[in-house]
Design a protein around this motif. Structure first.
Motif, PDB file in Angstrom:
ATOM      1  N   PHE A  14       0.826  -1.199   0.000  1.00 14.91           N
ATOM      2  CA  PHE A  14       0.000   0.000   0.000  1.00 14.91           C
ATOM      3  C   PHE A  14       0.870   1.264   0.000  1.00 14.91           C
ATOM      4  O   PHE A  14       0.639   2.208  -0.754  1.00 14.91           O
ATOM      5  N   GLY A  17       2.661   1.854  -3.184  1.00 17.77           N
ATOM      6  CA  GLY A  17       1.695   2.383  -4.143  1.00 17.77           C
ATOM      7  C   GLY A  17       1.395   3.847  -3.868  1.00 17.77           C
ATOM      8  O   GLY A  17       1.333   4.678  -4.785  1.00 17.77           O
ATOM      9  N   GLU A  35      -3.213   0.763  -8.443  1.00 21.77           N
ATOM     10  CA  GLU A  35      -3.524  -0.677  -8.441  1.00 21.77           C
ATOM     11  C   GLU A  35      -2.765  -1.387  -7.329  1.00 21.77           C
ATOM     12  O   GLU A  35      -3.285  -2.288  -6.679  1.00 21.77           O
ATOM     13  N   LEU A  36      -1.510  -0.953  -7.121  1.00 19.91           N
ATOM     14  CA  LEU A  36      -0.744  -1.555  -6.019  1.00 19.91           C
ATOM     15  C   LEU A  36      -1.458  -1.323  -4.694  1.00 19.91           C
ATOM     16  O   LEU A  36      -1.558  -2.213  -3.842  1.00 19.91           O
ATOM     17  N   PHE A  38      -4.646  -0.856  -4.222  1.00 23.95           N
ATOM     18  CA  PHE A  38      -5.823  -1.731  -4.176  1.00 23.95           C
ATOM     19  C   PHE A  38      -5.438  -3.127  -3.719  1.00 23.95           C
ATOM     20  O   PHE A  38      -6.118  -3.747  -2.898  1.00 23.95           O
ATOM     21  N   ASN A  39      -4.323  -3.608  -4.264  1.00 27.07           N
ATOM     22  CA  ASN A  39      -3.913  -4.958  -3.908  1.00 27.07           C
ATOM     23  C   ASN A  39      -3.546  -5.062  -2.447  1.00 27.07           C
ATOM     24  O   ASN A  39      -3.859  -6.061  -1.791  1.00 27.07           O
ATOM     25  N   ASN A  42      -6.782  -5.258  -0.619  1.00 31.31           N
ATOM     26  CA  ASN A  42      -7.417  -6.564  -0.786  1.00 31.31           C
ATOM     27  C   ASN A  42      -6.757  -7.620   0.077  1.00 31.31           C
ATOM     28  O   ASN A  42      -7.436  -8.439   0.709  1.00 31.31           O
ATOM     29  N   ILE A  74     -13.906  -4.747  -4.703  1.00 35.65           N
ATOM     30  CA  ILE A  74     -12.799  -3.837  -4.975  1.00 35.65           C
ATOM     31  C   ILE A  74     -12.161  -4.126  -6.315  1.00 35.65           C
ATOM     32  O   ILE A  74     -11.827  -3.222  -7.083  1.00 35.65           O
ATOM     33  N   ILE A  75     -12.030  -5.387  -6.590  1.00 31.86           N
ATOM     34  CA  ILE A  75     -11.453  -5.732  -7.888  1.00 31.86           C
ATOM     35  C   ILE A  75     -12.321  -5.183  -9.010  1.00 31.86           C
ATOM     36  O   ILE A  75     -11.848  -4.604  -9.995  1.00 31.86           O
ATOM     37  N   ALA A  78     -11.866  -1.540  -9.227  1.00 27.97           N
ATOM     38  CA  ALA A  78     -10.558  -1.247  -9.801  1.00 27.97           C
ATOM     39  C   ALA A  78     -10.595  -1.381 -11.305  1.00 27.97           C
ATOM     40  O   ALA A  78     -10.041  -0.554 -12.042  1.00 27.97           O
TER      41      ALA A  78
END
Lengths: 109, 679, 194
Positions: A14, A17, A35-36, A38-39, A42, A74-75, A78
């Motif tokens: 996070f 990112g 995107e990082l 988001f991952n 997640n 979330i995916i 995204a």
């Protein structure tokens, strides 16, 4: 492998990112950095669902999988974000001949 | 017997007239301006009748004791009330104020005719009359102070009535500031009383109620409350006296009064001769029971009064402006009153205040009348007006004789009584002090006689020396600006009846007011007015009324001889054997004359040294520095901060997309870190 | 267990290294490829946390769609040659990130996570029984003192049940969002007048 180690990895992702989103000029790089992030989020959600939620729920156990449900959402968001984000990138590139965010300062005071 | 509303009406009618003129008449424009004059005259006329009625009923033994109306309870023992204090002093003052004021308003109808600010003039005059009446009626020291300041304000407005003239504006400012200096003393006295309020409350008294203050100053042995005594009493009295000295032009606060003659002449007659300047004497008289408990305060009052009497008279010798001569004469006569109060001759002082109001107003109106025809106030350009204006001439001579104190005019009776009291002593101050006062006052009589008749000769005798026209011509040649009141408009002749009428009334008063109001040496007049009526009446207002001494022929002869000697000297100098031409013989006095003509350089001291050097160079320099560097610095700093905060905020609004999330993230981090540290 | 450890650390190294690469590498094309690597590694974590369905979704959507989109984006904008240059906010951004990271690591490490578990159970003894459990499987759920019906609903159900059951409203909302985003993306990419 434990909750803490997963949380640490998620936090690192996070923050990397976040740094990228804040400190890169290129719009696409910024989107990638987001995107990082988001991952990272997640990962945290899934880890919490895996280790904490089973002990945290009282009556229904549907919350056990809630973390994963959230991750799915979330995916999805995204994906939508990327669709729009890249749309904006192209629009911006068409007008500015550049995807440099520093140049996109038309909203300045 | 008057009811309370009727007494209040004396005060409220001029207030109403002021408001009516200000709100209704003045906006209507110059065509309606005359109405302002009639309104004022009507209000004061009714007030005069009511005042006479009040005096009459009071003299017949009716005691007025209206309950004051509470306005504000500051603390136990300190309530501000609006009340009426109707003792003999107030009653007589009311008659003087409304009577002289009425005459002056009638006179002004002619004198101010054609002035573009006619309505404004009458508005101010109404305001002044209302404030003066309010001051006289006040039963509460705060109420009194409010009207005291209102009187000062209206005086300021009227001195500066022709505010387009720089000299008038400057004189108004000077008068206001110098009287303010004295008023600080008055205010301090009130504050002092306020801080002693609980001691008053313990005895059921009100520290701001004037009769209670009298009682507080009286020692316990005499049946008083004995709250203020010793050094505190002395300082209280000196504070009050400072206020009185400022208003009454006592040394060293006298410098404003001669300058105050920049106002219209009727204003000078009413305010700066007959009524307002008497307010200082009135104040000391009002607090006479307090003063009389402090021998030190009495000595200060007596000596300053006597000194002022002589000091101002000497300056009157060298003045060339007829109104300035009158002004110095006023200061001098106020000195007589103060000195009389100081030696304990309460009723003689107030008697003199009463007579002085009439003959001094008369003299001023005479000066205005002279100006009306000669177009100047400078006596060097007058002369020979006797034939052109016989009424003015004779009335002025009567006024001058009354001022000098020639038997049997009004001024004689009161001045003689003061001299007699000083000679005999009343026991209020040591005999040496009262004798010293006596000698100074006697010297003052000589000087008064001299300058009065110098004025009469320069104005009315000899050959006419050109008037305003000539003066303007001379000023032009000398390259100087023409002084106030000088005009080309020279038409030798008697003034209109609107002006002469009031002068006749005042002239009759100046002849008879003395022996009618206060018959001395006879049993009574027509069986109506008993001997020593006025002084006994005044005395009845005091706890331990001091009774006037019996008439002394020896003293009357002495004072008349001295006065006649002064007149004779004036005649020798200015009329006979050689009539006055152009050079004042007094200028041969060299240094002394210069000193007098320059008013002992006191104005130079005040304005040049104190104001110029000390105030401008030091106080003003410091405040200027503070203003520039500290006050402006703070203001500038605030501006600088705002400007730079603006820049800082603008920095955030730079349109760079990433700055916004950065700031948001930073804020989030701060909250999280704070939570971790504090939570 | 050592195998699990090895895999975990390998994935961790790949994920974090890849992430650093995404941000730091100058060539955007390579950054996009590294991003795909990170996505794969995260998918690996999902597998390790018994979230197989999510892992599949991750690979399909992230690696298959998003990473490819990025590569297209990079290649369609000629700015690529300029590369991935930092802007002026580098230092404050690094500061904020590091501080946030520190705060999160501190929280993750110091929080006594098991105390959360105490909220959901009837007694402390049951905590001890369910201590070592991973994703709820039948035996551990049985030990957690839940009713048979609940145990069955959890063990037998999956994401799908929840998505079209309890979470159907957000599910539909997200599908609407996706539709809107697709149309919006089209409109944006198409541009004015064409």
């Amino acid at each position: 492998m434990s909750l803490e180690s997963m949380l640490v990895i998620a936090a690192v992702l996070f923050c990397i990112g976040l740094y990228g989103a804040l400190a890169r000029k290129n719009f696409i790089a910024v989107l990638m950095s987001i995107e990082l992030m988001f991952n990272g989020v997640n990962l945290t959600l899934v880890a919490m669902g895996r280790w904490v939620a089973p002990y945290a729920v009282q009556e229904t156990l549907s919350a056990v999988l809630t973390g994963q449900v959230f991750a799915v959402f979330i995916i999805t968001v995204a994906a939508a974000e990327i669709a729009l984000g890249l749309g904006i990138v192209f629009a911006m590139f068409r007008t500015n001949e550049s995807v440099d965010l520093t140049d996109a300062a038309a909203m300045r005071h | 017997m008057l009811t309370e509303p009727l007494v209040w009406a004396i005060f409220l009618l001029p207030v109403a007239s002021f408001l009516l003129i200000g709100v209704v008449v003045r906006p209507l424009g110059p065509s309606m301006a005359k109405a302002a004059g009639y309104l004022t005259i009507l209000a004061l006329g009714i007030g005069f009748v009511l005042s006479l009625w009040l005096l009459r009923s009071s003299a017949h033994g009716v005691v007025y004791d209206f309950v004051p109306h509470l306005w504000l309870n500051l603390a136990p023992g300190a309530s501000i009330q609006m009340g009426l204090l109707l003792d003999p002093l107030t009653n007589v003052m009311l008659v003087v104020v409304t009577g002289v004021s009425l005459m002056v308003q009638i006179y002004s109808m002619a004198y101010m005719d054609g002035d573009e600010s006619f309505a404004r003039y009458y508005a101010y005059m109404s305001l002044f009359s209302a404030s003066m009446i309010g001051l006289v009626l006040a039963s509460n020291i705060v109420q009194m102070y409010a009207f005291w300041e209102l009187v000062g304000l209206s005086s300021y407005l009227l001195i500066g009535f022709w505010h387009e003239r720089p000299s008038a504006a400057a004189a108004a400012k000077k008068a206001f500031i110098i009287t303010r200096i004295g008023d600080v003393g008055f205010l301090l006295a009130i504050i002092f009383l306020f801080f002693r309020a609980d001691e008053f409350a313990a005895q059921g008294l009100n520290a701001l109620h004037i009769p209670d203050i009298w009682q507080a100053a009286a020692p316990l042995a005499a049946g008083g409350a004995g709250i203020v005594a010793g050094g505190a009493l002395l300082w209280l009295c000196l504070g009050l006296f400072a206020g009185a000295a400022g208003k009454s032009g006592q040394f060293p606060l006298h410098t404003w009064l001669p300058d105050a003659m920049e106002g219209p002449t009727p204003v000078s007659a009413l305010i700066h001769a007959a009524t307002m300047v008497a307010a200082g004497v009135f104040l000391v008289g009002r607090f006479f029971p307090v003063f009389s408990e402090s021998e030190g305060a009495m000595m200060v009052v007596a000596l300053i009064g006597a000194f002022t009497a002589v000091f101002a008279a000497t300056m009157g010798l060298a003045a060339n402006d007829i109104k300035r001569v009158m002004a110095y004469s006023t200061v001098s006569q106020l000195g007589y009153m103060m000195a009389a109060l100081g030696i304990g001759a309460y009723n003689a002082a107030l008697f003199h205040l009463f007579t002085h109001a009439f003959f001094k107003a008369l003299l001023f109106l005479g000066a205005g009348s002279v100006n009306h025809s000669a177009g100047t106030f400078n006596m060097m350009y007058m002369g020979g007006l006797r034939k052109a204006m016989p009424f003015t001439y004779w009335l002025t001579v009567i006024g001058a004789l009354s001022l000098v104190g020639i038997f049997p005019l009004a001024g004689f009776w009161s001045k003689d009584e003061i001299l007699l009291e000083a000679w005999l002593g009343t026991g209020a101050v040591p005999t040496t002090v009262s004798l010293l006062v006596f000698l100074m006052l006697l010297a003052g009589v000589l000087l008064t006689a001299f300058y009065s008749f110098r004025m009469v000769h320069l104005t009315f005798h000899g050959e006419f020396r050109g008037g305003g026209e000539q003066e303007l011509h001379d000023c032009e040649e000398a390259g100087q600006p023409a002084p106030t009141g000088v005009s080309h408009h020279v038409h030798l002749g008697e003034s209109p009846w609107f002006m002469v009428g009031p002068m006749v009334f005042l002239g009759v008063s100046a002849v008879v007011a003395g022996w009618i109001a206060n018959p001395i040496g006879v049993k009574s007049i027509f069986g109506l007015i008993p001997s020593h009526w006025l002084t006994e009446y005044f005395a009845s207002g005091l706890y331990d009324g001091h009774h006037a001494p019996p008439f002394s022929i020896a003293m009357a002869v002495i004072s008349n001889v001295v006065a006649l000697a002064g007149i004779g000297l004036a005649v020798l100098t200015y009329m006979w054997p050689r009539p006055f031409t152009n050079n004042d013989p007094l200028t041969k006095g060299g240094v002394v004359h210069t000193l007098l003509a320059q008013r002992y350089y006191l104005d130079h001291l005040y304005e040049g040294l104190i104001v110029g050097r000390v105030f401008y160079r030091i106080v003003a320099a410091i405040t200027d520095w503070v203003d520039r560097n500290i006050v402006d610095g703070i203001v500038g700093l605030v501006g600088w901060i705002s400007r730079n905060i603006g820049g800082l905020i603008a920095l955030a609004q730079n349109g760079q997309v990433q700055t916004y999330p950065l700031v948001a993230a930073a804020g989030g981090v701060v909250i999280i870190v704070l939570y971790l540290i504090l939570g | 267990m050592w195998f699990e450890q090895v895999v975990f650390w390998a994935l961790a190294v790949v994920a974090i290294g890849g992430a650093v690469g995404v941000v730091m590498v100058r060539d955007l094309f390579r950054a996009a490829l590294l991003l795909a690597t990170v996505f794969v590694a995260v998918g690996g974590f999902y597998v390790m946390m018994n979230a197989e369905f999510l892992a599949v979704v991750q690979i399909l959507i992230y690696v298959g769609a998003i990473a490819v989109l990025f590569i297209f984006g990079v290649m369609l904008t000629r700015d690529v040659r300029q590369g991935n240059t930092p802007n002026r906010l580098q230092i404050p951004a690094a500061l904020v990130s590091v501080l946030l990271l520190a705060a999160m690591l501190f929280t993750a490490v110091t929080t006594d996570w098991t105390t959360l578990a105490g909220l959901g159970l009837e007694s402390q003894s049951q905590i001890a029984q369910t201590q070592a459990v991973g994703i709820p499987d039948a035996s551990s759920l049985a030990a957690s003192g839940l009713s048979a019906q609940e145990v069955e609903s959890i063990a037998g159900g999956g994401l799908a049940d929840l998505l079209i059951g309890e979470f159907v409203l957000p599910f539909e909302a997200v599908s609407l969002l996706l539709l809107a985003a697709a149309i919006g993306g089209l409109a944006l990419a198409r541009g004015r007048g064409r």
